[in-house]
Design a protein around this motif. Sequence first.
Motif, PDB file in Angstrom:
ATOM      1  N   THR A  75       0.851  -1.202   0.000  1.00 14.43           N
ATOM      2  CA  THR A  75       0.000   0.000   0.000  1.00 14.43           C
ATOM      3  C   THR A  75       0.884   1.248   0.000  1.00 14.43           C
ATOM      4  O   THR A  75       1.699   1.433   0.913  1.00 14.43           O
ATOM      5  CB  THR A  75      -0.916   0.013   1.230  1.00 14.43           C
ATOM      6  OG1 THR A  75      -1.692  -1.186   1.256  1.00 14.43           O
ATOM      7  CG2 THR A  75      -1.837   1.221   1.186  1.00 14.43           C
ATOM      8  N   GLU A  76       0.677   2.095  -1.011  1.00 20.07           N
ATOM      9  CA  GLU A  76       1.469   3.317  -1.101  1.00 20.07           C
ATOM     10  C   GLU A  76       0.922   4.348  -0.118  1.00 20.07           C
ATOM     11  O   GLU A  76      -0.294   4.531  -0.009  1.00 20.07           O
ATOM     12  CB  GLU A  76       1.426   3.870  -2.522  1.00 20.07           C
ATOM     13  CG  GLU A  76       2.388   5.006  -2.763  1.00 20.07           C
ATOM     14  CD  GLU A  76       2.503   5.355  -4.236  1.00 20.07           C
ATOM     15  OE1 GLU A  76       3.205   6.337  -4.551  1.00 20.07           O
ATOM     16  OE2 GLU A  76       1.883   4.655  -5.068  1.00 20.07           O
ATOM     17  N   PRO A  77       1.775   5.044   0.614  1.00 21.25           N
ATOM     18  CA  PRO A  77       1.296   6.042   1.591  1.00 21.25           C
ATOM     19  C   PRO A  77       0.588   7.219   0.897  1.00 21.25           C
ATOM     20  O   PRO A  77       0.893   7.561  -0.247  1.00 21.25           O
ATOM     21  CB  PRO A  77       2.576   6.497   2.283  1.00 21.25           C
ATOM     22  CG  PRO A  77       3.674   6.179   1.326  1.00 21.25           C
ATOM     23  CD  PRO A  77       3.250   4.948   0.599  1.00 21.25           C
ATOM     24  N   GLN A  78      -0.389   7.812   1.598  1.00 18.95           N
ATOM     25  CA  GLN A  78      -1.168   8.928   1.067  1.00 18.95           C
ATOM     26  C   GLN A  78      -0.649  10.258   1.602  1.00 18.95           C
ATOM     27  O   GLN A  78      -0.243  10.355   2.758  1.00 18.95           O
ATOM     28  CB  GLN A  78      -2.637   8.755   1.457  1.00 18.95           C
ATOM     29  CG  GLN A  78      -3.290   7.484   0.912  1.00 18.95           C
ATOM     30  CD  GLN A  78      -3.348   7.470  -0.606  1.00 18.95           C
ATOM     31  OE1 GLN A  78      -3.703   8.500  -1.222  1.00 18.95           O
ATOM     32  NE2 GLN A  78      -3.024   6.333  -1.199  1.00 18.95           N
ATOM     33  N   ARG A  80       8.849  10.112   4.769  1.00 18.82           N
ATOM     34  CA  ARG A  80       9.563   8.931   5.283  1.00 18.82           C
ATOM     35  C   ARG A  80       8.878   7.651   4.839  1.00 18.82           C
ATOM     36  O   ARG A  80       9.539   6.681   4.421  1.00 18.82           O
ATOM     37  CB  ARG A  80       9.637   8.990   6.810  1.00 18.82           C
ATOM     38  CG  ARG A  80      10.553  10.082   7.351  1.00 18.82           C
ATOM     39  CD  ARG A  80      10.859   9.849   8.828  1.00 18.82           C
ATOM     40  NE  ARG A  80       9.646   9.848   9.632  1.00 18.82           N
ATOM     41  CZ  ARG A  80       9.142  10.939  10.203  1.00 18.82           C
ATOM     42  NH1 ARG A  80       9.725  12.135  10.035  1.00 18.82           N
ATOM     43  NH2 ARG A  80       8.043  10.876  10.946  1.00 18.82           N
ATOM     44  N   ASP A  81       7.561   7.601   4.956  1.00 20.42           N
ATOM     45  CA  ASP A  81       6.805   6.414   4.547  1.00 20.42           C
ATOM     46  C   ASP A  81       6.958   6.146   3.053  1.00 20.42           C
ATOM     47  O   ASP A  81       7.048   4.983   2.625  1.00 20.42           O
ATOM     48  CB  ASP A  81       5.324   6.566   4.891  1.00 20.42           C
ATOM     49  CG  ASP A  81       5.066   6.575   6.393  1.00 20.42           C
ATOM     50  OD1 ASP A  81       5.989   6.143   7.138  1.00 20.42           O
ATOM     51  OD2 ASP A  81       3.975   7.005   6.825  1.00 20.42           O
ATOM     52  N   GLN A  82       6.994   7.205   2.264  1.00 17.92           N
ATOM     53  CA  GLN A  82       7.142   7.040   0.829  1.00 17.92           C
ATOM     54  C   GLN A  82       8.510   6.468   0.469  1.00 17.92           C
ATOM     55  O   GLN A  82       8.622   5.593  -0.389  1.00 17.92           O
ATOM     56  CB  GLN A  82       6.943   8.396   0.124  1.00 17.92           C
ATOM     57  CG  GLN A  82       6.954   8.324  -1.404  1.00 17.92           C
ATOM     58  CD  GLN A  82       5.772   7.529  -1.946  1.00 17.92           C
ATOM     59  OE1 GLN A  82       4.636   7.676  -1.482  1.00 17.92           O
ATOM     60  NE2 GLN A  82       6.035   6.665  -2.912  1.00 17.92           N
ATOM     61  N   GLU A  83       9.527   6.940   1.147  1.00 19.01           N
ATOM     62  CA  GLU A  83      10.878   6.420   0.894  1.00 19.01           C
ATOM     63  C   GLU A  83      10.981   4.950   1.305  1.00 19.01           C
ATOM     64  O   GLU A  83      11.606   4.132   0.604  1.00 19.01           O
ATOM     65  CB  GLU A  83      11.902   7.258   1.660  1.00 19.01           C
ATOM     66  CG  GLU A  83      13.346   6.779   1.514  1.00 19.01           C
ATOM     67  CD  GLU A  83      13.795   6.698   0.062  1.00 19.01           C
ATOM     68  OE1 GLU A  83      14.622   5.796  -0.239  1.00 19.01           O
ATOM     69  OE2 GLU A  83      13.338   7.512  -0.766  1.00 19.01           O
ATOM     70  N   PHE A  84      10.352   4.609   2.426  1.00 22.38           N
ATOM     71  CA  PHE A  84      10.344   3.204   2.873  1.00 22.38           C
ATOM     72  C   PHE A  84       9.614   2.329   1.864  1.00 22.38           C
ATOM     73  O   PHE A  84      10.069   1.222   1.530  1.00 22.38           O
ATOM     74  CB  PHE A  84       9.678   3.122   4.252  1.00 22.38           C
ATOM     75  CG  PHE A  84       9.699   1.737   4.849  1.00 22.38           C
ATOM     76  CD1 PHE A  84      10.885   1.140   5.225  1.00 22.38           C
ATOM     77  CD2 PHE A  84       8.515   1.029   5.022  1.00 22.38           C
ATOM     78  CE1 PHE A  84      10.902  -0.139   5.770  1.00 22.38           C
ATOM     79  CE2 PHE A  84       8.514  -0.247   5.560  1.00 22.38           C
ATOM     80  CZ  PHE A  84       9.714  -0.833   5.947  1.00 22.38           C
ATOM     81  N   HIS A  85       8.513   2.795   1.372  1.00 15.24           N
ATOM     82  CA  HIS A  85       7.737   2.057   0.371  1.00 15.24           C
ATOM     83  C   HIS A  85       8.559   1.854  -0.901  1.00 15.24           C
ATOM     84  O   HIS A  85       8.600   0.745  -1.466  1.00 15.24           O
ATOM     85  CB  HIS A  85       6.445   2.815   0.052  1.00 15.24           C
ATOM     86  CG  HIS A  85       5.696   2.252  -1.104  1.00 15.24           C
ATOM     87  ND1 HIS A  85       4.923   1.119  -1.023  1.00 15.24           N
ATOM     88  CD2 HIS A  85       5.612   2.676  -2.416  1.00 15.24           C
ATOM     89  CE1 HIS A  85       4.386   0.853  -2.195  1.00 15.24           C
ATOM     90  NE2 HIS A  85       4.785   1.794  -3.062  1.00 15.24           N
ATOM     91  N   ASN A  86       9.198   2.930  -1.350  1.00 11.77           N
ATOM     92  CA  ASN A  86      10.001   2.834  -2.573  1.00 11.77           C
ATOM     93  C   ASN A  86      11.164   1.851  -2.401  1.00 11.77           C
ATOM     94  O   ASN A  86      11.520   1.128  -3.334  1.00 11.77           O
ATOM     95  CB  ASN A  86      10.538   4.216  -2.955  1.00 11.77           C
ATOM     96  CG  ASN A  86       9.435   5.159  -3.381  1.00 11.77           C
ATOM     97  OD1 ASN A  86       8.336   4.726  -3.762  1.00 11.77           O
ATOM     98  ND2 ASN A  86       9.702   6.462  -3.316  1.00 11.77           N
ATOM     99  N   ALA A 138      13.532  -3.426  -3.568  1.00 12.60           N
ATOM    100  CA  ALA A 138      14.036  -4.702  -3.040  1.00 12.60           C
ATOM    101  C   ALA A 138      13.349  -5.885  -3.716  1.00 12.60           C
ATOM    102  O   ALA A 138      13.986  -6.900  -4.008  1.00 12.60           O
ATOM    103  CB  ALA A 138      13.826  -4.761  -1.529  1.00 12.60           C
ATOM    104  N   VAL A 139      12.046  -5.780  -3.976  1.00  8.92           N
ATOM    105  CA  VAL A 139      11.319  -6.851  -4.666  1.00  8.92           C
ATOM    106  C   VAL A 139      11.850  -7.009  -6.085  1.00  8.92           C
ATOM    107  O   VAL A 139      12.018  -8.137  -6.587  1.00  8.92           O
ATOM    108  CB  VAL A 139       9.808  -6.574  -4.669  1.00  8.92           C
ATOM    109  CG1 VAL A 139       9.078  -7.569  -5.559  1.00  8.92           C
ATOM    110  CG2 VAL A 139       9.257  -6.634  -3.248  1.00  8.92           C
TER     111      VAL A 139
END
Length: 398
Positions: free
Chosen positions: A47-50, A84-90, A95-96
């Motif tokens: 889930t991408e952060p909003q 921060r959440d967006q960078e973690f998601h990216n 990694a996948v």
Amino acid sequence: MASEPRQVILASSDDWDEWIQVIKTVAEAKDIWEYVDPNREALLEMTEPQEPDPSKIKTNATSIADLDELGREIYQYQWRKYERDQEFHNSKVRAVQDLKSFIQQTVSQDNLHYTYNGNAHDILVALKKRFAPTTRYRELEIIRKWKAHPRSLRQSNIDNWLTTWDLLYDKGKALNIPDFQDNRPMTDFMLAVKSLIPGFYSHWFGRLQDDLTCIGFHDLVQKFREWRQAEISDSHNQHDISFVTLKGRSPEGKQPNQPGSRSSNQLREPRTCICGIQHHFSKCPYIIESIRPNGWSPDPKIDEKWKNLIQSNWMIRKAVKKARQYIEQKASNSESPKEAFQSLNQDSSYGVYPDITFATTKASYSTWDSPYPLRDSFILDSASNIHICNVQDRFKDF
């Protein structure tokens, strides 16, 4: 610096268990295993952060300009969190993608076509269907390898051979195979190493007979490693021992190869005793009290070792009992226990060994007080750099 993951190539069903474990380790290090786990039938979506919404801070607000000072501080806090959440998601997305590339690098060329379509999760699901063995197949394969492994020592060095024992045991236990329950694995291992180190087999087989829970399988294998290493060290430290003869005769007056005598090749050489002397149990004063010389006293540490060994090893107990019975039987037919001890040298079951022995590698020394006729003689040996005599007056310089 992070270490490179072990390169395991997936070429057949035999490689699956080890290969998927490496893939799992890599994925867990990137915190993405839950998104690629092939045991999950449905893909877990990332889930991408909003972005923060001003209207959730203040009703009817359409931009940050509609917020008061407190509202703008809340919005700025939410925006920093969003970044921060967006960078973690990216980072997880990357990694996948990197994992998909790693999977393709660790699949054999013949099986590369399984990795062409879909994401990392889709690829792992496809590879699992093709290569993951069934539980029954795993069981049969582990049992086959376990039974064949004792004979495989001829093709591999002993360290690898022992490591494989541990590996096969873990796999068998994980599958709850009956052959790996109770003490059956330890019995199989003991029989496999019996001819390699008989002393280890005798000691631990006896302990397992008394208490099946006294040691675990991995600990037993490790004990064998340590015992083997100790024997290797001992063999490097041992010196060759030669026996002095006078005019070709032993202290008993017999020539080594004359009729009626037994040559060294015909005798069963005794091992070095716990007391440090090479002799049979029946000649050890620590366990045969009746043959102790006048004024002799035991070393407390050696005495304690003997007591512990006799208590813990049933085969040692049996051998000590036999030696004591032999001495008692001889004593009943002799004038004294000392004569019984001396008569051991004439008994075929215990072998012929001189009462006076000399080591020619480093020193000459007497190992027992005996009525041997040359007892008070000072025998020189040119091959020894140290000489021992029991009469101090005979020394010119010492």
